[in-house]
Design an enzyme around this catalytic site. Structure first.
Site, PDB file in Angstrom:
ATOM      1  N   HIS A 157      -4.035   3.442  -3.443  1.00  0.00           N
ATOM      2  CA  HIS A 157      -4.179   2.877  -2.104  1.00  0.00           C
ATOM      3  C   HIS A 157      -3.421   1.567  -1.916  1.00  0.00           C
ATOM      4  O   HIS A 157      -2.563   1.477  -1.043  1.00  0.00           O
ATOM      5  CB  HIS A 157      -5.659   2.644  -1.784  1.00  0.00           C
TER       6      HIS A 157
ATOM      7  N   ASP B  21      -9.119   6.783   7.386  1.00  0.00           N
ATOM      8  CA  ASP B  21     -10.578   6.717   7.317  1.00  0.00           C
ATOM      9  C   ASP B  21     -11.095   5.346   7.743  1.00  0.00           C
ATOM     10  O   ASP B  21     -12.137   5.246   8.408  1.00  0.00           O
ATOM     11  CB  ASP B  21     -11.053   7.030   5.898  1.00  0.00           C
TER      12      ASP B  21
ATOM     13  N   GLU C 217     -16.929  -4.038  24.786  1.00  0.00           N
ATOM     14  CA  GLU C 217     -16.031  -5.195  24.797  1.00  0.00           C
ATOM     15  C   GLU C 217     -14.930  -5.122  23.737  1.00  0.00           C
ATOM     16  O   GLU C 217     -13.783  -5.487  24.004  1.00  0.00           O
ATOM     17  CB  GLU C 217     -16.828  -6.494  24.599  1.00  0.00           C
TER      18      GLU C 217
ATOM     19  N   HIS D 186       0.840  -1.198   0.000  1.00  0.00           N
ATOM     20  CA  HIS D 186       0.000   0.000   0.000  1.00  0.00           C
ATOM     21  C   HIS D 186       0.876   1.249   0.000  1.00  0.00           C
ATOM     22  O   HIS D 186       1.300   1.720   1.062  1.00  0.00           O
ATOM     23  CB  HIS D 186      -0.907   0.006   1.233  1.00  0.00           C
TER      24      HIS D 186
ATOM     25  N   HIS E   3     -27.630 -15.561  25.363  1.00  0.00           N
ATOM     26  CA  HIS E   3     -26.630 -15.375  26.409  1.00  0.00           C
ATOM     27  C   HIS E   3     -25.962 -16.680  26.827  1.00  0.00           C
ATOM     28  O   HIS E   3     -25.137 -16.683  27.742  1.00  0.00           O
ATOM     29  CB  HIS E   3     -27.272 -14.715  27.634  1.00  0.00           C
TER      30      HIS E   3
ATOM     31  N   SER F  33     -21.519  -8.705  38.205  1.00  0.00           N
ATOM     32  CA  SER F  33     -21.890 -10.033  37.699  1.00  0.00           C
ATOM     33  C   SER F  33     -20.679 -10.918  37.451  1.00  0.00           C
ATOM     34  O   SER F  33     -20.703 -12.120  37.730  1.00  0.00           O
ATOM     35  CB  SER F  33     -22.694  -9.889  36.403  1.00  0.00           C
TER      36      SER F  33
END
Length: 658
Positions: A260, A154, A406, A26, A468, A379
């Protein structure tokens, strides 16, 4: 032409030549970003002769596809990369792989490439700097006093992780974090207008950053001014948008998507050398540039020498802190002497609760541990009592609050670890480890000893239902090279897992814990650090059948062998606390636990069967879950799916009758 411009053009051409030599890579970002990269490196506190100097400024190339830029910088600034290394860009065994790799190439602060990971790791580095400075700095002795810089594109800012990480950085007022945005409005598919029209500076301003705009990416005076102003504001992180042209210097490709991710071609490369008034010889660095860099490096070496002198005085004035500095940066092996606390087999405890007790025991005896959760400490049981909360008001706090983020949390933990001087853990429900997969994978690739506390490990989650209840996640983690996964069967195995994690040097460790209470096993303990061991019944070589289980299912096999023994059947109960650690043992040890002539085997785990057939073989079987769970009380689901002593006993007897 001024020497600064000659140096910038040298960096540009070297990067483009490396890509051309490999016929892969690149060139666009290096050509457009070279002025900002040079301006930054010319003014950073760093010393190529000591790349690991503790108080150096950190630079993370978040847009890792532009690695040729970083390699050109490392070559020009004499970090040990040679012209031959640049010629071997992207080739087998080279020091210049396609994306920067930490621990492989001197001067690379983080493995980047997956977009957005770098900016999040930079946030972690800046957090580490804040905590260490709050802990060690004394009046007149700013021994921790450096900046963290990251260059983003970007693509980094489109990835959601950048939003998560920046939001936390602003909340924490990380004033020594500075983001340089290569704003060229081009991605692989063309103009960013097809998918990315937001006001990026307004976004960062809303997140608590001071923002700057440099209209011309070739104006190094304007870039330097923005950097100086950003450094002066210690109350907010800074975001500098620098307008560039992708592929600048290549007349036929600059400003176009074609610049690019593909080589320029020899003809375009020759035109670029002419346009930039650079030497025709490939991989050439003229003497004037070399002398200029030598002067810059001497200034960096002087900064380090001044710091070393300051630290020597600090060590005499505050010897106890100097000793602690050494302990934090070079920790010794830690032993956790609390196995005996969990001997009473009449008691039960969820392994997440046991982990909570271990964490607080560790926090008292080892003060370089910091960590937290994605808004789930109550928890996941990961709060360290009386250790304070890390915040913009108090950077000494050891409890980190990542918010419900997360993806960024995993990468931030990597950044804290990369910085050095601290050990960290992060936590969420096991099913949400999916959100952290990329940073966990990078931690394994970088050999970073980050610890992941992953609770609510199975259908034992119960009423929360299939969204879950983790099914395939254990297989996902176990299939990741260099990532160690423990699923403890009880409190003692939880201690062993934490002890392994705390002393790991080159492996991240996932500790997967139960929501529901589990009984203390009679023969569990430190042997869990071998990965697998016998917890009941006869020795494996004497057994008619081997029952292998992990986590909450181990107590089932422990009870099942007793029922089988009453019927005269010799069985061995084996806890496979960590498949990964077991595979690291000697062939002799593995044979002693799973003798190759013992083919009657059953593996029991409340997760997918994927991976278990390696241990059960053609004549064995797996009691597992190869569907998603359902919303119901945990006990009902376990029994329905066959996780009951009666079923284990029946399956064993049927196997022996065959």
């Amino acid at each position: 032409m001024k020497v600064e411009q000659k140096t910038i053009n040298t960096i540009r051409v070297l990067a483009a030549e490396a890509v051309q030599e490999a016929n892969s890579g690149h060139p666009g970002l290096p050509l457009g970003s070279a002025p900002m990269a040079y301006t930054l490196w010319a003014n950073m506190a760093h010393n190529p002769k000591n790349p690991k100097w503790e108080n150096r400024d950190r630079f993370v190339l978040s847009a890792g596809h532009g690695s040729a830029l970083l390699y050109a910088l490392l070559h020009v600034f004499n970090y040990g990369l040679t012209a031959e290394d640049l010629k071997n860009f992207r080739q087998e065994g080279s020091l210049t792989p396609g994306h920067p790799e930490y621990g492989h190439t001197v001067g690379v602060e983080a493995t980047t490439g997956p977009l957005g990971q770098g900016i999040a790791m930079a946030v972690g580095m800046a957090m580490a700097e804040k905590h260490l400075s709050a802990e060690f700095n004394k009046e007149g002795y700013p021994i921790v006093d450096h900046y963290t810089y990251t260059l983003v594109g970007d693509g980094c800012l489109m990835e959601g992780i950048s939003y998560e990480a920046a939001a936390l950085a602003g909340t924490l007022a990380l004033g020594k974090l500075i983001v340089l945005y290569d704003s060229n409005n081009i991605t692989i598919e063309g103009s960013t207008n097809i998918a990315f029209k937001e006001n990026v500076r307004a976004r960062f301003e809303a997140q608590g950053f001071e923002t700057f705009l440099v209209e011309d990416g070739n104006d190094i005076a304007a870039i330097k001014k923005a950097l100086d102003e950003a450094k002066a504001n210690l109350s907010k992180p800074s975001f500098i948008e620098i307008k560039t042209q992708i592929g600048y210097g290549c007349p036929k490709k600059q400003g176009k998507a074609a610049a690019h991710g593909e080589p320029l071609g020899q003809e375009n490369l020759a035109e670029m050398r002419s346009f930039l008034e650079h030497h025709d010889q490939a991989f050439f660095v003229e003497d004037e540039v070399k002398m200029h860099i030598k002067e810059l490096n001497q200034a960096g070496a002087k900064k380090e020498a001044e710091w070393q002198k300051l630290f020597e005085s600090y060590a005499k004035t505050y010897p106890e802190y100097a000793k602690k500095w050494e302990q934090w940066h070079n920790p010794e092996e830690v032993k956790l002497y609390i196995y005996d606390k969990y001997q009473d087999t009449s008691k039960k405890m969820a392994t997440r609760v046991a982990s909570y007790e271990v964490i607080n025991h560790m926090a008292d005896i080892v003060d370089y541990i910091i960590g937290g959760s994605a808004d789930l400490a109550p928890s996941t049981k990961t709060y360290m009592n009386d250790k304070g909360d890390f915040s913009s008001e108090d950077y000494t706090g050891r409890n980190l609050h990542f918010g419900i983020r997360e993806h960024a949390m995993g990468a931030i933990a990597n950044g804290i670890t990369l910085h050095g001087g601290l050990r960290t853990f992060c936590s969420t429900f096991f099913v949400f480890s999916d959100y952290m997969k990329n940073p966990m994978r990078l931690a394994a690739l970088m050999k970073l000893p980050v610890t992941y506390v992953l609770t609510h490990d199975s259908i034992g989650v119960g009423e929360d239902g299939p969204t879950h209840q983790p099914i395939e996640q254990l297989a996902m983690l176990r299939s990741t090279p260099n990532l160690i996964t423990f699923r403890p069967a009880d409190a003692k195995e939880t201690v062993a897992a934490w002890e392994y994690a705390l002393n790991s040097k080159t492996e991240p460790v996932a500790i997967v814990l139960s929501r529901q209470d589990l009984p203390f096993l009679e023969k569990s303990g430190e042997e869990a650090k071998k990965g697998a061991y016998v917890v009941g019944g006869v020795a494996p070589e004497e057994a008619e059948i081997l029952l292998i289980a992990t986590g909450s299912e181990v107590h089932l096999v422990e009870q099942a062998i007793k029922v089988l023994a009453e019927e005269g059947i010799k069985a061995s109960a084996i806890s496979m606390a960590s498949v990964d650690v077991f595979e690291k043992q000697s062939d002799e040890y593995k044979e002693s636990i799973l003798p190759s002539n013992k083919v009657k085997r059953i593996a029991i785990e409340a997760a997918t069967s994927f991976g278990w057939h390696k241990y059960t073989g053609f004549e064995g079987q797996v009691i597992s879950i190869d569907t998603f769970g359902e919303s119901a009380p945990a006990g009902i689901i376990f029994k329905k799916q066959g996780f009951a002593v009666e079923n284990v006993v029946n399956q064993a007897k049927q196997m022996l009758r065959k």
